[in-house]
Scaffold this motif. Structure first.
Motif, mmCIF file in Angstrom:
data_model
loop_
_atom_site.group_PDB
_atom_site.id
_atom_site.type_symbol
_atom_site.label_atom_id
_atom_site.label_comp_id
_atom_site.label_asym_id
_atom_site.label_seq_id
_atom_site.Cartn_x
_atom_site.Cartn_y
_atom_site.Cartn_z
ATOM 1 N N THR A 152 0.464 -34.040 -16.730
ATOM 2 C CA THR A 152 1.612 -32.898 -16.900
ATOM 3 C C THR A 152 1.118 -31.621 -17.519
ATOM 4 O O THR A 152 1.767 -30.621 -17.358
ATOM 5 C CB THR A 152 2.649 -33.671 -17.731
ATOM 6 N N LEU A 164 4.405 -26.714 -20.480
ATOM 7 C CA LEU A 164 5.113 -27.773 -19.577
ATOM 8 C C LEU A 164 5.027 -28.914 -20.377
ATOM 9 O O LEU A 164 5.962 -29.764 -20.882
ATOM 10 C CB LEU A 164 4.473 -27.996 -18.456
ATOM 11 N N GLU A 182 4.479 -36.831 -12.075
ATOM 12 C CA GLU A 182 3.064 -36.403 -12.008
ATOM 13 C C GLU A 182 2.005 -37.215 -11.610
ATOM 14 O O GLU A 182 1.211 -36.858 -10.832
ATOM 15 C CB GLU A 182 2.945 -35.682 -13.259
ATOM 16 N N HIS A 189 3.704 -30.386 -10.240
ATOM 17 C CA HIS A 189 4.293 -29.108 -10.563
ATOM 18 C C HIS A 189 3.410 -27.980 -9.916
ATOM 19 O O HIS A 189 3.919 -26.937 -9.665
ATOM 20 C CB HIS A 189 3.856 -28.727 -12.190
ATOM 21 N N ILE A 226 9.493 -23.754 -13.296
ATOM 22 C CA ILE A 226 8.942 -25.078 -13.162
ATOM 23 C C ILE A 226 9.116 -25.897 -14.637
ATOM 24 O O ILE A 226 9.912 -26.917 -14.784
ATOM 25 C CB ILE A 226 7.623 -25.226 -12.815
#
Length: 318
Positions: free
Chosen positions: A170, A176, A260, A286, A299
């Motif tokens: 991630t 993020l 992810e 992502h 995102i």
């Protein structure tokens, strides 16, 4: 209760904020800059040289804060063990890559061996030093638990290592991993208060540390957390959940981690089975959105909103 909830957040946040201007220039002097891979999104090439290993900032704030509570809240010790253990693995990997300039870092075998050792120590601590059951509370079924007997142990290894590597995957866009995990830490703090498991000082400390770190990590980031931070955060989420028997809640609050890591697995399998075709534009997921025209900030916002909603769902599920 306010002393074990509000103060850890504030202390950890302030430590993180004050250490940032000290640690980030230090990392720059060490030339601990991120090297962006050529096959990644071209927009990421401008990130070359941005200091990494910023997870040191998160871990430092968490440790300093935890020292104030460790004596009165011994329940936080196994969580510290997991967080720092995985953080050490990530630190060694980062150090070899960015300081010693060996692009490989730790080999996959070395990294997996380290993860198995840390997870094994955590499992041993739970079984021998606590009365916490490895049985899992079932979401949306209050009072019901899933107890697989001896299979609880291999399940623990699977959940912990999956969570850790999901958090690692991630960490690919500015802010993020920190944004998603601060929401997970907030859920874990609320759950700790509600279940009376007395781990809220460390869960709140991690939330505060991440809020401070985000001041330096949001787009455009002046520092990245690196494996030092992402592996540590995965270990923290898994350990805190296990301390409350909420391991089956991790796919809910850590849904972004899950998709992810699954996107990477599916991409590799699809590539091999189809002789070179790709399921996603790029994995982890992502990057698929990014190559589809989404900005980094969009995102991060979207994944954070999804996590926030799912954390509310998880609170209902308890």
């Amino acid at each position: 209760m306010s002393l074990s909830v509000c103060l850890p957040v504030l202390i950890s946040f302030l430590v993180s904020v004050f250490l940032g201007p000290v640690i980030i220039p230090f990392l720059k002097r060490l030339k601990a800059g991120q090297t962006v891979r050529d096959e990644g999104p071209k927009s990421h090439l401008k990130k070359n040289g941005t200091p990494t290993m910023g997870g040191i900032l998160i871990l430092s704030a968490m440790i300093v804060t935890s020292l104030f509570y460790m004596e009165d809240y011994p329940e936080i010790k196994p969580i510290l063990l997991m967080t720092l253990g995985f953080g050490l693995i990530g630190f060694l990997d980062d150090y070899i890559k960015v300081i010693l300039k060996r692009s490989m870092g730790l080999t996959p075998i070395q990294k997996m061996a380290g993860q198995l050792v840390v997870t094994g120590l955590f499992a041993y601590y739970l079984l021998k030093c606590t009365d916490i059951s490895l049985a899992a509370k079932i979401p949306f079924m209050p009072g019901k638990e899933l107890d697989l007997g001896w299979l609880n142990i291999p399940l623990l290894f699977f959940i912990v290592i999956g969570t850790v590597n999901g958090a690692n995957f991630t960490d690919g866009l500015d802010g993020l991993a920190a944004s998603v995990t601060v929401l997970a830490a907030s859920f874990l703090s609320a759950a700790a208060i509600g279940t009376g498991t007395r781990i809220e000082p460390v869960t709140c400390a991690v939330a505060g540390a991440l809020l401070g770190f985000l001041l330096f990590n949001v787009y455009p980031a002046s520092v990245f957390m690196g494996d030092t931070g992402s592996l540590a955060l995965g270990g923290f989420v898994a350990a805190a959940a296990y301390m409350m028997q909420l391991q089956l809640f991790i796919p809910i609050i850590g849904f972004i981690y899950l998709i992810e890591v699954v996107s990477v697995i599916l991409q590799v399998l699809f590539f091999k089975l189809t002789g070179g075709r790709r399921l996603f534009r790029m994995a982890p997921l992502h990057h698929h959105f990014e190559l589809g025209g989404w900005s980094e900030t969009r995102i991060v916002a979207f994944f954070s909103v999804v996590t926030a909603i799912l954390c509310l769902v998880a609170l209902i599920a308890i």
